[in-house]
Design a protein around this motif. Structure first.
Motif, PDB file in Angstrom:
ATOM      1  N   GLN A   1     -64.367  23.217 -36.469  1.00  0.00           N
ATOM      2  CA  GLN A   1     -62.981  23.660 -36.557  1.00  0.00           C
ATOM      3  C   GLN A   1     -62.898  25.154 -36.263  1.00  0.00           C
TER       4      GLN A   1
ATOM      5  N   GLY B   1     -55.674  26.548 -29.771  1.00  0.00           N
ATOM      6  CA  GLY B   1     -55.172  25.204 -30.024  1.00  0.00           C
ATOM      7  C   GLY B   1     -54.639  24.536 -28.767  1.00  0.00           C
ATOM      8  N   MET B   2     -54.093  23.329 -28.926  1.00  0.00           N
ATOM      9  CA  MET B   2     -53.566  22.546 -27.806  1.00  0.00           C
ATOM     10  C   MET B   2     -52.351  21.760 -28.263  1.00  0.00           C
TER      11      MET B   2
ATOM     12  N   SER C   1     -55.321  19.104 -33.298  1.00  0.00           N
ATOM     13  CA  SER C   1     -55.059  20.452 -32.810  1.00  0.00           C
ATOM     14  C   SER C   1     -53.578  20.773 -32.913  1.00  0.00           C
ATOM     15  N   GLU C   2     -53.291  22.072 -33.030  1.00  0.00           N
ATOM     16  CA  GLU C   2     -51.924  22.571 -33.070  1.00  0.00           C
ATOM     17  C   GLU C   2     -51.879  23.909 -32.346  1.00  0.00           C
TER      18      GLU C   2
ATOM     19  N   VAL D   1     -54.212  16.466 -25.585  1.00  0.00           N
ATOM     20  CA  VAL D   1     -55.444  16.048 -26.239  1.00  0.00           C
ATOM     21  C   VAL D   1     -56.121  14.920 -25.470  1.00  0.00           C
TER      22      VAL D   1
ATOM     23  N   VAL E   1     -59.887  14.368 -32.223  1.00  0.00           N
ATOM     24  CA  VAL E   1     -59.382  15.732 -32.052  1.00  0.00           C
ATOM     25  C   VAL E   1     -58.093  15.881 -32.853  1.00  0.00           C
TER      26      VAL E   1
ATOM     27  N   SER F   1     -58.120  24.192 -33.340  1.00  0.00           N
ATOM     28  CA  SER F   1     -58.467  22.801 -33.087  1.00  0.00           C
ATOM     29  C   SER F   1     -59.619  22.394 -33.996  1.00  0.00           C
ATOM     30  N   CYS F   2     -59.731  21.076 -34.176  1.00  0.00           N
ATOM     31  CA  CYS F   2     -60.827  20.515 -34.962  1.00  0.00           C
ATOM     32  C   CYS F   2     -61.356  19.281 -34.231  1.00  0.00           C
ATOM     33  N   PHE F   3     -62.592  19.393 -33.727  1.00  0.00           N
ATOM     34  CA  PHE F   3     -63.259  18.280 -33.064  1.00  0.00           C
ATOM     35  C   PHE F   3     -64.233  17.650 -34.058  1.00  0.00           C
TER      36      PHE F   3
END
Length: 605
Positions: free
Chosen positions: A503, A508-509, A557-558, A514, A555, A563-565
């Motif tokens: 994270q 972000g995305m 994300s904001e 995504v 995934v 993001s958090c993969f």
């Protein structure tokens, strides 16, 4: 058991159950009603006697005393003697004792002449006295059996309610207690009412109601029997007989049932089936004899049908040939692509490795290190060669995975050691951007090894961490590893999964982006001036390798928040087999798994 009884037996059992339950319910309600009515009657009698005694004491006794008349328990011998209040209650009680209804007034401190009649003579009476002495405002209600008859015993407290009674009991020479006070319990008024006849009458009414319900249910069952037999069983039996005749070759069998319900429509369908089979039989018979009726087809129509069939066969054979040729071409093209990728990757790797090696040696030359500009050139060449080599490796990995040539090599290793060695090549980038990194590994995973491919897992985590650093300018990066147990249908127990998440607090995305990031050669920022280098193969390779490890990547994300993969893989691959010796994969100082060493018995690293 035939269909009729399978339909009717549940109804009969249900009716029997309803009758029994209704009988029990009615008896219970009737019993409760009789008991409540008896309690109400006993309460009315006790209230009347209490009020009568209070009135007699407050008015009659007072007037008699003022006239100088004697008040005594022995009043029957002399008409000028007035009975005591308690004696008056006893006399009235005896006169009211009809049909086994008994009214009794007893006490723990009776006068000598009443000890035999009004004393406490049983354990039950003693318990009643003690209960009313503790709670004089609460009546004691008991349902008992006496001589085979059910009885209600309703007992209330007889309290000292006036100063006249207190003075009389304290001053009487025969009184067994001389310290009476207002509110003291001086006696128990017990009213016994038989309820056996009322209960028997209620039970007879309950049985009569249950019999009516049972008769109604039997009538309902009889009506259902007639309806089921006429509307269901007879038509079904007729259909069954016709089906048996049809099975034996009798196509003339018919069903005479007429109706618009489901059975009627089934009968109509059966009739239509019979007509259809008859037509087919007649047509086949005519074809076998070489005779075609005018109803089937004319010779010209037959020729046209045969012509169309032959034309369709030729077109089908031609399309089948084209499909086979196209399939062969695709297999050949896939083989060409695989060979081309392997050859071109080899041809790229050799010069790139040479370039990297030579530039690193040049960077160590004193003449280069003393010239900052030349040293920068060497570092740029090395960086570019490393990036190009990484692209070539990704292309080769994708080609191998798509061709099914990528081999999964399972080993035992500890996740903590793998994470620590992934961070080693990333430390300079973290320091350059002044980013904090937090490592959080579940305590259970510190002592339990992972059975998977350490090389592929290392490559996935390294790529995710590198992306997090590249797209984060400030803040921190968190690497978290947890364990999850899920039910395993193939085994008796649960299967452990590892959740490894990276994270960041980067750019972000958007949600719609995504699903695109795992596609080949896809970059969200495809502009020439983008800050992060690459061709968009890293996450595509990671996604394919996660599938090889029997897992997947999620995934969250904001935009503007990071993001958090999360990589989710089983802690033990299904293809893993325990080796002859318990070996663990070791890692070199540059972060890659390179060797195998024996694990100690404690599982420490």
């Amino acid at each position: 058991m035939n269909l009729f009884w399978r339909l009717l037996l549940p109804i009969l059992l249900f009716g029997l159950l309803v009758s029994v339950m209704a009988n029990r319910l009615i008896i219970s309600v009737a019993t409760e009603q009789v008991q409540n009515t008896s309690i109400d009657n006993a309460k009315i009698v006790s209230n009347l006697l209490t009020q009568l005694r209070a009135y007699y004491t407050a008015n009659v006794i007072k007037d008699v005393q003022s006239q100088g008349l004697e008040i005594s328990h022995d009043h029957r011998a002399d008409k000028h003697v007035v009975p005591l209040p308690a004696t008056m209650v006893h006399d009235i009680s005896h006169s009211l004792n009809i049909e086994h209804v008994n009214i009794r007034l007893y006490s723990a401190y009776p006068f000598p002449w009443r000890r035999q009649l009004s004393g406490i003579h049983s354990e039950t009476e003693l318990q009643t006295w003690q209960q009313l002495e503790a709670s004089p405002d609460k009546a004691r209600i008991q349902f008992t059996r006496q001589n085979g008859q059910r009885m209600l015993q309703y007992s209330v407290a007889d309290l000292m309610r006036s100063e006249t009674c207190v003075n009389c009991h304290n001053n009487h020479p025969d009184s067994t207690k001389i310290d009476w006070q207002l509110g003291d319990l001086r006696g128990v008024l017990e009213i016994s009412i038989p309820i056996e006849k009322a209960l028997q009458s209620a039970y007879r009414e309950a049985n009569r109601a249950s019999a009516i319900i049972a008769a109604a249910l039997l009538l309902l069952v009889f009506l259902l029997h007639r309806i089921i037999y006429r509307k269901l069983l007879n038509p079904l039996r007729e259909l069954q007989q016709a089906s048996s005749q049809l099975k034996n070759g009798d196509l003339a069998a018919t069903v005479n049932y007429q109706g618009n319900d489901e059975i009627g429509r089934l009968a109509q369908d059966y009739q239509a089936l019979g007509v259809y089979l008859t037509t087919i039989r007649d047509g086949v018979t005519a074809l076998g004899r070489g005779q075609l009726n005018a109803d089937l087809a004319s010779p010209a129509e037959q020729d046209e049908i045969i012509k169309n069939i032959n034309q369709a066969r030729r077109e089908l054979a031609l399309k089948d040939t084209k499909i086979k040729q196209r399939t062969s071409q695709l297999h050949q093209l896939n083989a060409y692509k695989r060979d081309f990728t392997a050859n071109i990757s080899h041809e790229f790797r050799s010069p790139l490795n040479s370039i990297t090696l030579l530039t690193k040696k040049l960077a160590c030359d004193p003449r280069i290190t003393q010239t900052p500009k030349l040293l920068t050139y060497c570092q740029t060449i090395t960086s570019a060669a490393d990036r190009l080599l990484a692209i070539v490796n990704n292309i080769l990995d994708i080609a191998k995975i798509d061709a099914g040539d990528m081999e999964v090599k399972c080993s035992e290793f500890y996740i903590e050691e793998l994470i620590s060695n992934v961070i080693v090549p990333c430390e300079q980038a973290l320091l350059a951007k002044k980013l904090d990194i937090n490592i959080d590994i579940s305590a259970k995973l510190l002592s339990e090894p992972v059975h998977s491919d350490p090389f592929k897992l290392f490559q996935i985590v390294n790529n995710l961490l590198t992306n997090a650093i590249n797209f984060t300018d400030a803040g921190k990066i968190t690497v978290k590893v947890t364990q999850e147990c899920r039910p395993d249908d193939s085994q008796a127990g649960a299967k452990s999964f590892i959740h490894l998440s990276v994270q960041d607090t980067g750019i972000g995305m958007a949600v719609e982006d995504v699903n695109q990031i795992f596609q080949d050669f896809t970059q969200l920022d495809a502009s020439v001036n983008r800050k992060v280098e690459g061709v968009g193969l890293g996450l595509a390779v990671c996604n394919r390798m996660a599938t090889l490890l029997e897992g997947y990547i999620t995934v969250a994300s904001e935009p503007g928040k990071g993001s958090c993969f999360t990589l989710i893989i089983p802690q033990k691959l299904s293809i893993f087999t325990q080796p002859a010796e318990n070996n663990l994969v070791s890692f070199d100082t540059k972060g890659g798994p390179v060797s195998v060493r024996k694990a100690n018995s404690g599982g420490s690293k």
